[in-house]
Design a protein around this motif. Structure first.
Motif, PDB file in Angstrom:
ATOM      1  N   SER A   1     -10.113   6.934  -7.977  1.00 51.53           N
ATOM      2  CA  SER A   1      -9.364   6.108  -7.028  1.00 51.53           C
ATOM      3  C   SER A   1      -9.775   4.642  -7.059  1.00 51.53           C
ATOM      4  O   SER A   1     -10.809   4.269  -7.610  1.00 51.53           O
ATOM      5  CB  SER A   1      -9.557   6.647  -5.605  1.00 51.53           C
ATOM      6  OG  SER A   1     -10.896   6.485  -5.175  1.00 51.53           O
ATOM      7  N   GLY A   2      -8.944   3.831  -6.427  1.00 57.12           N
ATOM      8  CA  GLY A   2      -9.217   2.420  -6.183  1.00 57.12           C
ATOM      9  C   GLY A   2      -8.185   1.929  -5.185  1.00 57.12           C
ATOM     10  O   GLY A   2      -7.041   2.376  -5.202  1.00 57.12           O
ATOM     11  N   HIS A   3      -8.552   1.025  -4.294  1.00 61.50           N
ATOM     12  CA  HIS A   3      -7.562   0.534  -3.319  1.00 61.50           C
ATOM     13  C   HIS A   3      -6.776  -0.629  -3.913  1.00 61.50           C
ATOM     14  O   HIS A   3      -7.328  -1.474  -4.608  1.00 61.50           O
ATOM     15  CB  HIS A   3      -8.233   0.146  -1.999  1.00 61.50           C
ATOM     16  CG  HIS A   3      -8.974  -1.156  -2.007  1.00 61.50           C
ATOM     17  ND1 HIS A   3      -8.370  -2.378  -1.718  1.00 61.50           N
ATOM     18  CD2 HIS A   3     -10.272  -1.463  -2.237  1.00 61.50           C
ATOM     19  CE1 HIS A   3      -9.259  -3.338  -1.771  1.00 61.50           C
ATOM     20  NE2 HIS A   3     -10.424  -2.819  -2.086  1.00 61.50           N
ATOM     21  N   PHE A   4      -5.465  -0.666  -3.611  1.00 57.33           N
ATOM     22  CA  PHE A   4      -4.617  -1.708  -4.187  1.00 57.33           C
ATOM     23  C   PHE A   4      -4.205  -2.779  -3.183  1.00 57.33           C
ATOM     24  O   PHE A   4      -3.615  -3.788  -3.547  1.00 57.33           O
ATOM     25  CB  PHE A   4      -3.362  -1.089  -4.842  1.00 57.33           C
ATOM     26  CG  PHE A   4      -2.314  -0.588  -3.872  1.00 57.33           C
ATOM     27  CD1 PHE A   4      -1.247  -1.400  -3.491  1.00 57.33           C
ATOM     28  CD2 PHE A   4      -2.377   0.700  -3.359  1.00 57.33           C
ATOM     29  CE1 PHE A   4      -0.272  -0.942  -2.613  1.00 57.33           C
ATOM     30  CE2 PHE A   4      -1.408   1.170  -2.489  1.00 57.33           C
ATOM     31  CZ  PHE A   4      -0.347   0.341  -2.115  1.00 57.33           C
ATOM     32  N   ASP A   5      -4.504  -2.586  -1.905  1.00 55.71           N
ATOM     33  CA  ASP A   5      -4.158  -3.592  -0.899  1.00 55.71           C
ATOM     34  C   ASP A   5      -5.147  -4.755  -0.934  1.00 55.71           C
ATOM     35  O   ASP A   5      -6.246  -4.638  -1.465  1.00 55.71           O
ATOM     36  CB  ASP A   5      -4.164  -2.971   0.498  1.00 55.71           C
ATOM     37  CG  ASP A   5      -5.564  -2.526   0.927  1.00 55.71           C
ATOM     38  OD1 ASP A   5      -6.142  -1.676   0.224  1.00 55.71           O
ATOM     39  OD2 ASP A   5      -6.086  -3.042   1.934  1.00 55.71           O
ATOM     40  N   HIS A   6      -4.734  -5.873  -0.343  1.00 52.64           N
ATOM     41  CA  HIS A   6      -5.650  -7.015  -0.169  1.00 52.64           C
ATOM     42  C   HIS A   6      -5.256  -7.755   1.107  1.00 52.64           C
ATOM     43  O   HIS A   6      -4.577  -7.174   1.960  1.00 52.64           O
ATOM     44  CB  HIS A   6      -5.638  -7.909  -1.412  1.00 52.64           C
ATOM     45  CG  HIS A   6      -6.811  -8.833  -1.498  1.00 52.64           C
ATOM     46  ND1 HIS A   6      -8.110  -8.387  -1.389  1.00 52.64           N
ATOM     47  CD2 HIS A   6      -6.897 -10.182  -1.653  1.00 52.64           C
ATOM     48  CE1 HIS A   6      -8.939  -9.420  -1.492  1.00 52.64           C
ATOM     49  NE2 HIS A   6      -8.213 -10.516  -1.633  1.00 52.64           N
ATOM     50  N   VAL A   7      -5.655  -9.024   1.253  1.00 55.54           N
ATOM     51  CA  VAL A   7      -5.536  -9.689   2.552  1.00 55.54           C
ATOM     52  C   VAL A   7      -4.383 -10.680   2.656  1.00 55.54           C
ATOM     53  O   VAL A   7      -4.283 -11.420   3.623  1.00 55.54           O
ATOM     54  CB  VAL A   7      -6.863 -10.377   2.950  1.00 55.54           C
ATOM     55  CG1 VAL A   7      -7.949  -9.341   3.163  1.00 55.54           C
ATOM     56  CG2 VAL A   7      -7.296 -11.397   1.898  1.00 55.54           C
ATOM     57  N   GLY A   8      -3.502 -10.711   1.668  1.00 51.46           N
ATOM     58  CA  GLY A   8      -2.215 -11.354   1.840  1.00 51.46           C
ATOM     59  C   GLY A   8      -2.120 -12.847   1.620  1.00 51.46           C
ATOM     60  O   GLY A   8      -2.876 -13.464   0.877  1.00 51.46           O
TER      61      GLY A   8
ATOM     62  N   PHE B   1      -5.254  11.054  -9.161  1.00 49.67           N
ATOM     63  CA  PHE B   1      -5.371   9.599  -9.189  1.00 49.67           C
ATOM     64  C   PHE B   1      -4.756   9.034  -7.913  1.00 49.67           C
ATOM     65  O   PHE B   1      -3.589   9.302  -7.615  1.00 49.67           O
ATOM     66  CB  PHE B   1      -4.687   9.025 -10.424  1.00 49.67           C
ATOM     67  CG  PHE B   1      -5.317   9.494 -11.714  1.00 49.67           C
ATOM     68  CD1 PHE B   1      -6.387   8.817 -12.267  1.00 49.67           C
ATOM     69  CD2 PHE B   1      -4.853  10.641 -12.345  1.00 49.67           C
ATOM     70  CE1 PHE B   1      -6.985   9.256 -13.440  1.00 49.67           C
ATOM     71  CE2 PHE B   1      -5.438  11.091 -13.523  1.00 49.67           C
ATOM     72  CZ  PHE B   1      -6.519  10.397 -14.069  1.00 49.67           C
ATOM     73  N   ILE B   2      -5.559   8.265  -7.164  1.00 52.20           N
ATOM     74  CA  ILE B   2      -5.084   7.725  -5.889  1.00 52.20           C
ATOM     75  C   ILE B   2      -5.306   6.226  -5.835  1.00 52.20           C
ATOM     76  O   ILE B   2      -6.425   5.746  -6.041  1.00 52.20           O
ATOM     77  CB  ILE B   2      -5.791   8.376  -4.677  1.00 52.20           C
ATOM     78  CG1 ILE B   2      -5.682   9.900  -4.716  1.00 52.20           C
ATOM     79  CG2 ILE B   2      -5.190   7.843  -3.382  1.00 52.20           C
ATOM     80  CD1 ILE B   2      -6.366  10.598  -3.537  1.00 52.20           C
ATOM     81  N   ALA B   3      -4.221   5.501  -5.541  1.00 51.13           N
ATOM     82  CA  ALA B   3      -4.309   4.086  -5.183  1.00 51.13           C
ATOM     83  C   ALA B   3      -4.234   4.020  -3.664  1.00 51.13           C
ATOM     84  O   ALA B   3      -3.162   4.207  -3.079  1.00 51.13           O
ATOM     85  CB  ALA B   3      -3.172   3.300  -5.830  1.00 51.13           C
ATOM     86  N   PHE B   4      -5.381   3.802  -3.037  1.00 50.71           N
ATOM     87  CA  PHE B   4      -5.430   3.785  -1.573  1.00 50.71           C
ATOM     88  C   PHE B   4      -4.872   2.473  -1.023  1.00 50.71           C
ATOM     89  O   PHE B   4      -5.046   1.404  -1.613  1.00 50.71           O
ATOM     90  CB  PHE B   4      -6.868   3.954  -1.069  1.00 50.71           C
ATOM     91  CG  PHE B   4      -7.406   5.338  -1.212  1.00 50.71           C
ATOM     92  CD1 PHE B   4      -6.833   6.403  -0.531  1.00 50.71           C
ATOM     93  CD2 PHE B   4      -8.511   5.580  -2.026  1.00 50.71           C
ATOM     94  CE1 PHE B   4      -7.341   7.689  -0.664  1.00 50.71           C
ATOM     95  CE2 PHE B   4      -9.035   6.863  -2.160  1.00 50.71           C
ATOM     96  CZ  PHE B   4      -8.443   7.920  -1.478  1.00 50.71           C
ATOM     97  N   ASN B   5      -4.237   2.577   0.125  1.00 46.55           N
ATOM     98  CA  ASN B   5      -3.781   1.417   0.870  1.00 46.55           C
ATOM     99  C   ASN B   5      -4.736   1.189   2.045  1.00 46.55           C
ATOM    100  O   ASN B   5      -5.546   2.058   2.376  1.00 46.55           O
ATOM    101  CB  ASN B   5      -2.355   1.645   1.378  1.00 46.55           C
ATOM    102  CG  ASN B   5      -1.497   0.392   1.312  1.00 46.55           C
ATOM    103  OD1 ASN B   5      -1.982  -0.726   1.407  1.00 46.55           O
ATOM    104  ND2 ASN B   5      -0.197   0.585   1.138  1.00 46.55           N
TER     105      ASN B   5
END
Length: 490
Positions: A310-317, A358-362
């Motif tokens: 996994s890995g997170h795909f969100d960020h702070v905009g 496989f996970i792309a976390f939000n």
């Protein structure tokens, strides 16, 4: 004479060569047996089912470049950029042939979370008595609002300044404070914090922060040159859970200001300048997805065991001032590494016996919301799961940390750390609860995060571009993970 000199020179060189040989031998003798064994394993063919040469560093960098581009404007949950990033990952999963897990539509696991949105860029400026602007300061590089706790998230104020350079001024009932914006120097902040730690008496502080004091705002000096900072910007914070449900349009507005500009404001305030501060945030509840794909295991029994990558795909905009926070290292890098591993496994002729998820976390930047939701609503049984998470990988400045959060015994961590060392990666064994492995461990799942916490180069700012990611480093970090899969999934 010349002949004699040549003979002496030849003998000298021979002695030097012999010394070099013996030195090399003696160094090898004194190496530990374990070190010699590791070196021998590295020299031999490590992989049985997978091929480390299949790692495509150019593909990884291409994904990072895409996700950190202006098209996605920092991938803040609830924004069009986040939606487009999710679509990009989904399209990639489809292209390489990952299966959509049963019960999900189009790889999406939806959940609700609160998000702190920036509606317009914060303002800090000096004005005269007529309200005419004298000087405007730059958000992130020169100042940043305090938007947690009891601070106002929407409002503006213009008021004269009061320099708070004596701790005696911080007293209940001090009428001098009423109607003022307080300028608090860094040394006074340090002294006040020390006193509060000793006495635990927050009464005066709470009174100053309350509407009863009549204080209109605070500009606090933040010395970014201190060892605790050592950076030239204020990281962007986007944690909606730090905002409670009370009315955030009333009370005082608080900002932190970098030392050189704080001193400039202080000088101008002494000459009669007023301060104008404006902030415009909102907290909204949004529905966003985690993105999940799977390679089902081929073995009838082992297919019910799951390895999550996994890995997170969100960020702070977006900062609403013409800049955005690309989030290349944090965490387009970890997402890209996860996607590259998925491609390698899908294109490999031999298929895994265990199931690989496989996970792309939000929502990671908002207190790990996506991974928390997954562990409370798992798509695959947690009892038979381990998780390898990647968050900020490929930095040239930082070693790799192999992190867990709380488990007394974590065999997964021990094994991965061994392989990381085996591949010669500069690394440390550590602990953190600041990434998506944390909630898995709370459920008793063996989980780790691989992270290079390079928080001084561009963390949560417009500076976190693809320049912070080294493709040789990120390729090297993927190798021990492939090796783990080679030994455990096939």
């Amino acid at each position: 004479m010349l002949l004699k000199r040549n003979r002496i020179l030849s003998v000298t060189l021979a002695i030097l060569m012999l010394c070099t040989i013996f030195t090399g031998c003696s160094q090898n003798v004194f190496k530990s047996v374990e070190q010699q064994q590791i070196e021998q394993e590295v020299k031999e063919s490590l992989f049985t089912n997978l091929n480390e040469e299949s790692i495509d560093a150019n593909n990884i960098m291409s994904i990072i470049e895409e996700l950190s581009s202006e098209k996605y404007l920092g991938r803040l949950p609830g924004t069009e950029g986040n939606r487009l990033a999710a679509k990009y990952i989904i399209d990639y999963f489809k292209e390489i042939g990952l299966e959509n897990p049963e019960g999900l539509e189009d790889y999406k696991q939806y959940y609700n979370q609160k998000v702190l949105f920036t509606n317009s860029a914060p303002i800090l400026e000096l004005v005269n008595e007529d309200g005419d602007k004298l000087k405007e300061y730059n958000y992130i590089t020169q100042f940043s609002p305090g938007i947690g706790g009891i601070n106002v998230i929407k409002g503006e104020v213009t008021a004269p300044c009061l320099i708070m350079d004596d701790v005696k001024q911080y007293a209940i009932g001090n009428e001098e404070l009423r109607g003022k914006i307080l300028l608090i120097p860094d040394n006074i902040i340090t002294e006040l914090n020390s006193d509060l730690e000793k006495t635990q008496d927050y009464s005066a502080f709470n009174w100053i922060m309350s509407q009863e004091s009549g204080v209109k705002g605070i500009v606090a000096e933040i010395d970014l040159r201190k060892p605790s900072h050592i950076q030239k910007y204020f990281p962007v914070s986007k944690i909606a859970d730090h905002i409670d449900r009370s009315d955030k349009t009333k009370g005082l507005i608080q900002v932190g200001c970098n030392t050189p500009y704080f001193n400039e404001i202080k000088r101008e305030a002494e000459n009669g300048a007023l301060i104008h501060i404006s902030v415009d945030y909102s907290v909204e509840e949004v529905v966003v997805p985690n993105i999940i794909g799977v390679i089902p295991g081929t073995d009838e029994k082992l297919k019910n065991e799951y390895i999550i990558i996994s890995g997170h795909f969100d960020h702070v905009g977006d900062n609403k001032d013409g800049t955005y926070n690309p989030g290349a290292l944090d965490n387009a890098s970890g997402t890209a590494a996860m996607m590259e591993i998925a491609r390698i496994l899908m294109e490999n002729e031999v298929k895994p016996k265990k199931s690989i998820v496989f996970i792309a976390f939000n929502g990671e930047e908002e207190l790990l919301k996506g991974s928390k939701y997954y562990t409370e609503n798992p798509v695959f049984p947690l009892d038979n799961t381990v998780l390898i998470n990647m968050d900020m990988v490929g930095s040239t400045r930082k070693p790799l940390f192999v992190m867990d959060a709380m488990l007394e015994e974590n065999k997964l961590k021990d094994e991965i750390y061994k392989y990381v060392q085996q591949f010669g990666i500069d690394s440390y064994n550590g602990r953190t609860n600041r990434s998506d492995h944390t909630h898995f461990e709370e459920k008793g799942v063996e989980a780790i995060t691989l992270i290079q916490p390079d928080e001084k180069s561009g963390y949560h700012s417009p500076k976190d571009t693809i320049k912070l990611v080294n493709k040789t480093k990120i390729k090297l970090i993927i190798k021990p993970l492939l090796y783990y899969l080679d030994k455990n999934a096939y």
